[in-house]
Design a protein around this motif. Structure first.
Motif, PDB file in Angstrom:
ATOM      1  N   UNK A  10       7.784  -3.492   1.986  1.00 47.31           N
ATOM      2  CA  UNK A  10       6.646  -4.170   2.608  1.00 47.31           C
ATOM      3  C   UNK A  10       7.080  -5.521   3.149  1.00 47.31           C
ATOM      4  N   UNK A  14       2.376  -9.207   3.024  1.00 51.08           N
ATOM      5  CA  UNK A  14       1.530  -8.028   2.857  1.00 51.08           C
ATOM      6  C   UNK A  14       1.314  -7.825   1.363  1.00 51.08           C
ATOM      7  N   UNK A  18       0.505  -2.061  -5.747  1.00 49.39           N
ATOM      8  CA  UNK A  18       1.338  -1.241  -6.640  1.00 49.39           C
ATOM      9  C   UNK A  18       2.417  -2.091  -7.301  1.00 49.39           C
ATOM     10  N   UNK A  41      10.352   2.276  -0.515  1.00 48.79           N
ATOM     11  CA  UNK A  41      10.817   3.666  -0.454  1.00 48.79           C
ATOM     12  C   UNK A  41      12.290   3.712  -0.048  1.00 48.79           C
ATOM     13  N   UNK A  64      11.612   3.468  13.478  1.00 48.66           N
ATOM     14  CA  UNK A  64      10.546   2.969  14.355  1.00 48.66           C
ATOM     15  C   UNK A  64       9.472   4.029  14.579  1.00 48.66           C
ATOM     16  N   UNK A  65       9.913   5.296  14.652  1.00 47.21           N
ATOM     17  CA  UNK A  65       8.963   6.356  15.008  1.00 47.21           C
ATOM     18  C   UNK A  65       8.272   6.984  13.819  1.00 47.21           C
ATOM     19  N   UNK A  66       8.905   6.977  12.646  1.00 50.17           N
ATOM     20  CA  UNK A  66       8.294   7.705  11.528  1.00 50.17           C
ATOM     21  C   UNK A  66       8.503   7.075  10.151  1.00 50.17           C
ATOM     22  N   UNK A  67       9.756   6.736   9.812  1.00 51.86           N
ATOM     23  CA  UNK A  67      10.037   6.395   8.412  1.00 51.86           C
ATOM     24  C   UNK A  67       9.338   5.126   7.949  1.00 51.86           C
ATOM     25  N   UNK A  68       9.141   4.174   8.868  1.00 51.08           N
ATOM     26  CA  UNK A  68       8.445   2.933   8.487  1.00 51.08           C
ATOM     27  C   UNK A  68       7.217   2.743   9.360  1.00 51.08           C
ATOM     28  N   UNK A  69       6.220   2.123   8.809  1.00 48.68           N
ATOM     29  CA  UNK A  69       5.082   1.670   9.614  1.00 48.68           C
ATOM     30  C   UNK A  69       5.333   0.188   9.858  1.00 48.68           C
ATOM     31  N   UNK A  71       3.915  -2.080  11.238  1.00 53.28           N
ATOM     32  CA  UNK A  71       2.814  -3.040  11.109  1.00 53.28           C
ATOM     33  C   UNK A  71       2.909  -3.751   9.755  1.00 53.28           C
ATOM     34  N   UNK A  72       3.329  -2.992   8.736  1.00 51.27           N
ATOM     35  CA  UNK A  72       3.340  -3.551   7.377  1.00 51.27           C
ATOM     36  C   UNK A  72       4.701  -3.478   6.690  1.00 51.27           C
TER      37      UNK A  72
ATOM     38  N   UNK B  58       4.589  10.724   2.829  1.00 50.25           N
ATOM     39  CA  UNK B  58       5.184   9.557   3.509  1.00 50.25           C
ATOM     40  C   UNK B  58       4.182   8.405   3.538  1.00 50.25           C
ATOM     41  N   UNK B  59       3.149   8.472   4.374  1.00 52.26           N
ATOM     42  CA  UNK B  59       2.027   7.528   4.364  1.00 52.26           C
ATOM     43  C   UNK B  59       0.830   8.325   4.863  1.00 52.26           C
ATOM     44  N   UNK B  66       2.058  12.379  14.369  1.00 51.82           N
ATOM     45  CA  UNK B  66       3.197  12.779  15.211  1.00 51.82           C
ATOM     46  C   UNK B  66       3.091  14.228  15.663  1.00 51.82           C
ATOM     47  N   UNK B  95      -1.848   5.195  12.509  1.00 49.39           N
ATOM     48  CA  UNK B  95      -0.442   5.621  12.504  1.00 49.39           C
ATOM     49  C   UNK B  95       0.009   6.024  13.905  1.00 49.39           C
ATOM     50  N   UNK B 102      -3.364  -1.572   9.759  1.00 50.99           N
ATOM     51  CA  UNK B 102      -2.847  -0.514   8.892  1.00 50.99           C
ATOM     52  C   UNK B 102      -3.787  -0.384   7.696  1.00 50.99           C
ATOM     53  N   UNK B 109      -6.040   0.265  -6.904  1.00 48.34           N
ATOM     54  CA  UNK B 109      -5.108   1.390  -7.084  1.00 48.34           C
ATOM     55  C   UNK B 109      -5.832   2.678  -7.452  1.00 48.34           C
ATOM     56  N   UNK B 149      -5.452  -3.781   6.584  1.00 51.52           N
ATOM     57  CA  UNK B 149      -4.595  -4.962   6.706  1.00 51.52           C
ATOM     58  C   UNK B 149      -4.170  -5.148   8.162  1.00 51.52           C
TER      59      UNK B 149
END
Lengths: 80, 224
Positions: A10, A14, A18, A41, A64-69, A71-72, B58-59, B66, B95, B102, B109, B149
């Motif tokens: 993160x 942010x 958790x 992760x 950039x496309x999937x593994x991370x968002x 924005x956060x 994933x999220x 996608x 997304x 986001x 939690x 957020x």
């Protein structure tokens, strides 16, 4: 073949509820003085190429496309 | 007015959404499967319902966003077609980059499933015309990741533009959302995402009909 590890965390600023819960749990187990726990992760990947530059470019694109968002989240890429 | 409901593996509120659109619009929506690359011609409202697409892996919404159908939805939105995303649908729109911000894990939690109070903060959108600014609605929520957020700059921009359409009324924020944000619209005003479920409060059998106005607005069937 190239093995890679992508770490997604993160961004600073942010809130991480958790991470906070984990920090509390560590405290209740008697681990004193633990602060600022942030969770994230880890992705281990194998790429069918020998070209490190190409692998890095592709991994960046994947982040950039999937593994991370983005924005956060921030990401780091490490090649084995 | 012709509507469409998007279906993806793991979405489970599609039938509620189809029922709401049918009862309020007087005509059943068409359904669109995730692999489709085109939205049927003549559709003026596309709805992405709630659920747990792809198991929230994933999220929440990340994998659904996608899928091929999302490209088709994006191009329709660019052409001015209205798009509504509820709950997981909101997560998918974020997304997919179609809305700012986001949604993160609830601050508690915990999964929250209860009724909250929703304040209409912008009643001048195509989705909220049937309401009045400041009106307080009853509305159910059911989610684990509804904690909105946005970075400071984005938050300031969407507040200034009136893009925050719904806010959790004072004291009912169920998830820790920044500025009590419950629903956000894009700058153009044709893509709305919201965490609460208006489709689950449309008739006496639900115990109330506060959610009706949203569909009546979007389907352009507001009673005179």
């Amino acid at each position: 073949m190239i093995k890679a590890r992508v770490t997604v965390t993160l961004k600073n600023g942010v809130l991480d509820p958790q991470g906070k819960a984990i920090e509390g749990a560590l405290g209740s187990l008697g681990f004193d003085g633990v602060g600022h726990v942030r969770q994230g992760k880890v992705f281990d990947l194998e790429l069918q190429t020998a070209d490190k530059a190409k692998a890095e470019a592709e991994l960046k694109d994947m982040c950039e496309k999937l593994l991370a968002n983005t924005v956060i989240e921030n990401y780091t890429i490490a090649l084995a | 007015m012709k509507s469409a409901v998007v279906q993806l593996p793991g979405l489970n509120r599609d039938r509620d959404m189809i029922a709401a659109l049918t009862k309020i619009g007087g005509k059943a929506p068409v359904t669109v499967w995730q692999t489709e690359t085109e939205i049927p011609a003549g559709v003026d409202l596309i709805v992405i319902p709630g659920g747990f697409s792809y198991g929230d892996y994933l999220r929440c919404g990340a994998i659904a966003a996608r899928m091929p159908v999302m490209q088709a939805i994006k191009s329709k939105a660019e052409a001015g077609v209205k798009v509504l995303g509820v709950c997981n649908g909101f997560q998918i729109l974020l997304e997919a980059g179609m809305l700012p911000g986001a949604l993160m894990r609830n601050a508690s939690l915990k999964f929250v499933c209860k009724e909250i109070r929703l304040e209409v903060t912008n009643a001048e959108t195509d989705f909220t015309r049937a309401y009045e600014k400041g009106q307080i609605l009853r509305c159910p929520v059911a989610h684990h990741d509804g904690n909105f957020f946005a970075d400071a700059e984005t938050a300031e921009r969407i507040e200034g533009n009136g893009q925050v359409v719904f806010r959790y009324a004072e004291g009912t924020n169920p998830n820790g959302s920044l500025n009590d944000v419950a629903g956000v619209i894009n700058e153009r005003g044709n893509v709305l995402g919201m965490m609460p479920h208006p489709e689950n409060l449309i008739e006496a059998a639900h115990g109330g009909s506060d959610g009706r106005g949203l569909f009546a607005s979007a389907l352009d069937v507001i009673a005179a």
